[in-house]
Enzyme design. Sequence first.
Site, short mmCIF file in Angstrom:
data_model
loop_
_atom_site.label_atom_id
_atom_site.label_comp_id
_atom_site.label_asym_id
_atom_site.label_seq_id
_atom_site.Cartn_x
_atom_site.Cartn_y
_atom_site.Cartn_z
N GLY A 47 0.84 -1.19 0.00
CA GLY A 47 0.00 0.00 0.00
C GLY A 47 0.87 1.24 0.00
N GLN A 52 3.14 9.99 1.18
CA GLN A 52 4.41 9.26 1.27
C GLN A 52 5.32 9.52 0.08
OE1 GLN A 52 2.43 5.25 2.24
NE2 GLN A 52 4.37 5.16 3.37
N CYS A 102 5.87 0.10 7.48
CA CYS A 102 5.54 1.27 6.67
C CYS A 102 6.75 1.63 5.82
CB CYS A 102 5.17 2.43 7.59
SG CYS A 102 4.68 3.92 6.70
N LEU A 103 6.50 1.91 4.55
CA LEU A 103 7.61 2.27 3.66
C LEU A 103 8.28 3.57 4.12
CD1 LEU A 103 6.07 1.38 0.19
CD2 LEU A 103 7.77 0.09 1.49
N HIS A 144 -4.52 1.80 7.48
CA HIS A 144 -3.15 2.34 7.54
C HIS A 144 -2.96 3.44 6.49
CE1 HIS A 144 1.39 1.61 7.94
NE2 HIS A 144 1.30 2.35 6.85
N GLU A 145 -3.44 3.18 5.27
CA GLU A 145 -3.24 4.16 4.19
C GLU A 145 -4.06 5.43 4.42
OE1 GLU A 145 -0.75 3.69 2.54
OE2 GLU A 145 -0.57 1.57 3.00
N HIS A 148 -2.46 7.81 6.71
CA HIS A 148 -1.43 8.66 6.10
C HIS A 148 -2.03 9.96 5.57
CE1 HIS A 148 2.30 6.40 6.25
NE2 HIS A 148 1.75 5.32 5.72
NI NI Z 1 2.68 3.49 5.75
#
Ligand code: NI
Length: 195
Positions: A47, A52, A102-103, A144-145, A148
């Site tokens: 995701g 991000q 998380c990226l 989660h997304e 963000h």
């Molecule tokens: Ni994340």
Amino acid sequence: MTLLKIARMGHPVLRRPAPAVADPRDPDVARLVADMVETMADADGIGLAAPQVHVGRRVIVFRVPAERAEADEPEPPAGLTALVNPEIEPLDDEIALGLEGCLSIPGLRGIVPRHARIRYRGTTPEGAAVEREAEGLHARVVQHEIDHLDGILFLDRMPDLTTLVFESEVHHLLDEMEDEDEAGDGAEDGEGGRR
Ligand code: NI
């Protein structure tokens, strides 16, 4: 398509609530989504949210691997989902604990409580309305997304920072939690996802 630079925790773009997109069918949105999909795949994520990649807009993409869903869960949607201006509502009061990464927080994983079952809505870059119910990993990724988009990172949701661990140490946690689900925007490496 272009690989985009992923913002890491500490960059203020990750903490700014993102404004809604006025026209989901704006060609700029389609271009952003294509680049986000490529960037997510390159980073082995499941995701990714626009902040991000340094874009303050309410756009998310995700791809929930079917093999990572629990046996008793409905199949997640096949392939990729891109949503503009997504919204979420919990379907009941049940909270599930699961592992996330998380990226934007590379290398770390933690156990995060999320609504077990949700309904979400949004618009595709083609202008189609999407409304789905989700549970398990699918519900976790979406929550989660969307966090963000509101400047929230999974760390903010963790009630117990003793479960914040490096990826290489995740097996210690998994030994303890066995049947909880794993998720995040992260790698499809079998250790839980990063988002
Ligand atoms: Ni994340």
